[in-house]
Enzyme design. Structure first.
Site, PDB file in Angstrom:
ATOM      1  N   HIS A 104       0.884  -1.172   0.000  1.00 56.23           N
ATOM      2  CA  HIS A 104       0.000   0.000   0.000  1.00 56.23           C
ATOM      3  C   HIS A 104       0.921   1.220   0.000  1.00 56.23           C
ATOM      4  CE1 HIS A 104      -2.446  -2.878   2.441  1.00 56.23           C
ATOM      5  NE2 HIS A 104      -3.504  -2.275   1.945  1.00 56.23           N
ATOM      6  N   ASP A 107       2.182   2.029   3.437  1.00 54.52           N
ATOM      7  CA  ASP A 107       3.104   1.102   4.129  1.00 54.52           C
ATOM      8  C   ASP A 107       4.538   1.493   3.821  1.00 54.52           C
ATOM      9  OD1 ASP A 107       0.810  -0.566   4.207  1.00 54.52           O
ATOM     10  OD2 ASP A 107       1.514  -1.703   2.459  1.00 54.52           O
TER      11      ASP A 107
HETATM   12  C1  XUL Z   1      -7.527  -6.528   4.585  1.00 54.53           C
HETATM   13  C2  XUL Z   1      -6.759  -6.925   3.400  1.00 54.53           C
HETATM   14  C3  XUL Z   1      -5.911  -5.877   2.785  1.00 54.53           C
HETATM   15  C4  XUL Z   1      -5.852  -5.916   1.297  1.00 54.53           C
HETATM   16  C5  XUL Z   1      -5.106  -4.766   0.690  1.00 54.53           C
HETATM   17  O1  XUL Z   1      -8.272  -7.531   5.147  1.00 54.53           O
HETATM   18  O2  XUL Z   1      -6.786  -8.067   2.988  1.00 54.53           O
HETATM   19  O3  XUL Z   1      -4.656  -5.974   3.353  1.00 54.53           O
HETATM   20  O4  XUL Z   1      -5.259  -7.086   0.832  1.00 54.53           O
HETATM   21  O5  XUL Z   1      -5.646  -3.541   1.047  1.00 54.53           O
END
Ligand code: XUL
Ligand code: CO
Length: 440
Positions: A104, A107
């Site tokens: 992300h 992150d």
């Molecule tokens: C949350 C989840 C996230 C997504 C990316 O449950 O799975 O980490 O994969 O936003």
């Protein structure tokens, strides 16, 4: 990198060594170059390490703060710390031998005081990620934007009642797609972390869903404009953090995709414990997505049936990975998607070494699932059973039904003439389950 490594107690590359002693940091099944059904294990599995849990996870849970010991991390949200973390992350992934990673925006780089400052931080880290990718050959499976942690997203992002939050989210996703593109990302994921509702009395569901569709078309337009060739993916999840997420499961996502002219634009990233939270099995979600040409990628983890929340544990269950690989192999693989470990070490496994054990175990569990699925497919007993089960549609009235040659009137005539249907046959579930167990 290797000189000042925080992982000098770990081999420069975790070996494939089926004879290594029990508990050794070695793959017993994942032999990346081994060819299975004409393709290397590396290319079937396309493993990715997720940045958020593996490098940002602290081990906090609803009842207590973090426990993780991460000697490379100064605990601050500074840019310096973020840049330093890139070296550690790529050192880790190289030693593991996973070909991909996922992140992300928030992150990898700290959020700044405003959007411009956040973008600047992201650019600085992205430049370093690009260098690290070039140096190591590790590639980006997918990027995504965190549209759920900051309090501004309390009512959602694209489905927020606050139009400024919609605008902010659009700007943030624009940037995240651009960075993903710059880094050669092969996919871009949308997980609607707070795209849902807590209370229907204060929610205009139609308006929220319309806004989400508009948002997705804007994202697609922008991707086209900048020449981003990666696959867009929705990640279904039924609840948590909101009590109802709009991307509830594969079926709800596909309905949204079709209702809003997004077919061919968005596929699905299916996550194991999200399937469980929706009351489905992972195999169901994979199969449902796959038969409609929408299975794009997976987030591999597992839940704990005795805990109510999304524990995101590493997958260790061979039965589960065999089921996953049966569906994935049936559709000819996941590329450009892959197997991303959206999984975290548990709070008590607080040492860096545990990160290796967790990933090695998950990769081996999937490699074993791949080998077992290949053996099942090779003998063809299961596919023959299924084919036989539907043989009444291969000729006669069944064939006419499938070919659309008959309607209710013809079927009534047929059955009036015949009197009663042919007798049913056993589904033989127990025998089939016994057969599957013979391969494990
Ligand atoms: C949350 C989840 C996230 C997504 C990316 O449950 O799975 O980490 O994969 O936003
Ligand atoms: Co996920």
């Amino acid at each position: 990198m290797a000189k000042n490594s925080f992982f000098s107690n770990v081999p420069a590359k975790i070996p494939f060594d089926p004879k290594a002693k029990k508990g050794a940091l070695a793959f017993k099944h994942y032999d990346e170059n081994k060819v299975v059904e004409g393709r290397s294990m590396r290319d079937w599995l396309r493993f990715a390490v997720c940045y958020w849990h593996t490098f940002r996870g602290t081990g906090s849970d609803p009842f207590g703060p973090g426990t993780m010991q991460r000697p490379w991390d100064d605990g601050s949200d500074s840019l310096k710390n973020a840049l330093n973390r890139v070296d550690v992350a790529f050192d880790f992934i190289s030693r593991l031998g996973a070909p991909y990673y996922c992140f992300h925006d928030r992150d990898v780089a700290p959020e700044g005081a405003n959007l411009a400052k956040s973008n600047k931080n992201l650019d600085a880290v992205a430049a370093k990620l690009k260098e690290a990718q070039a140096k190591t050959g590790i590639k980006l499976l997918w990027g995504t934007a965190n549209l759920f942690s900051n309090p501004r997203f309390m009512h959602g992002a694209a489905t927020s009642c606050n139009a400024d939050v919609f605008a902010y989210s659009a700007a943030q996703v624009k940037k995240a797609i651009e960075v993903t593109n710059e880094l050669g990302g092969e996919n871009y994921v949308f997980w609607g972390g707070r795209e849902g509702y807590m209370n229907l009395f204060n929610t205009d569901m139609k308006r929220e869903l319309d806004h989400l569709a508009k948002f997705m078309h804007m994202a697609h337009d922008h991707a086209k404009k900048i020449g981003f060739k990666g696959q867009f993916l929705f990640e279904p999840k039924p609840k948590e953090p909101t009590k109802h997420q709009y991307d509830y499961d594969a079926a709800a996502c596909l309905n949204f995709i079709r209702a809003n002219d997004l077919e061919g634009i968005v596929k699905l990233n299916i996550e194991t414990n999200h399937a469980t939270l929706a009351g489905h099995t992972m195999m169901h979600e994979l199969e449902y997505a796959s038969i409609q040409g929408a299975l794009g990628s997976i987030d591999a983890n597992t839940g704990d049936l005795l805990l109510g929340w999304d524990t995101d544990q590493f997958p260790t269950d061979i039965y589960l990975t065999t089921q996953c690989m049966l569906v994935i192999m049936k559709q000819g693989g996941l590329a450009p998607g892959g197997v991303n470990f959206d999984a975290k070490v548990r709070r008590e496994s607080f040492e860096p070494l545990d990160l290796f054990y967790a990933h090695v175990g998950g990769m081996d569990a999937f490699a074993r699932g791949l080998k077992i699925a290949a053996a099942i497919r090779k003998e063809g007993i299961l596919s023959d059973i299924v084919k036989q089960r539907y043989r009444s549609y291969d000729a006669g009235i069944g064939q006419q039904i499938e070919q659309g040659k008959v309607g209710f009137a013809e079927l009534e005539k047929y059955m009036l003439g015949k009197g009663n249907p042919n007798p049913n046959e056993s589904g033989r579930q127990e025998m089939i389950e016994n057969i599957i167990n013979e391969y494990l």
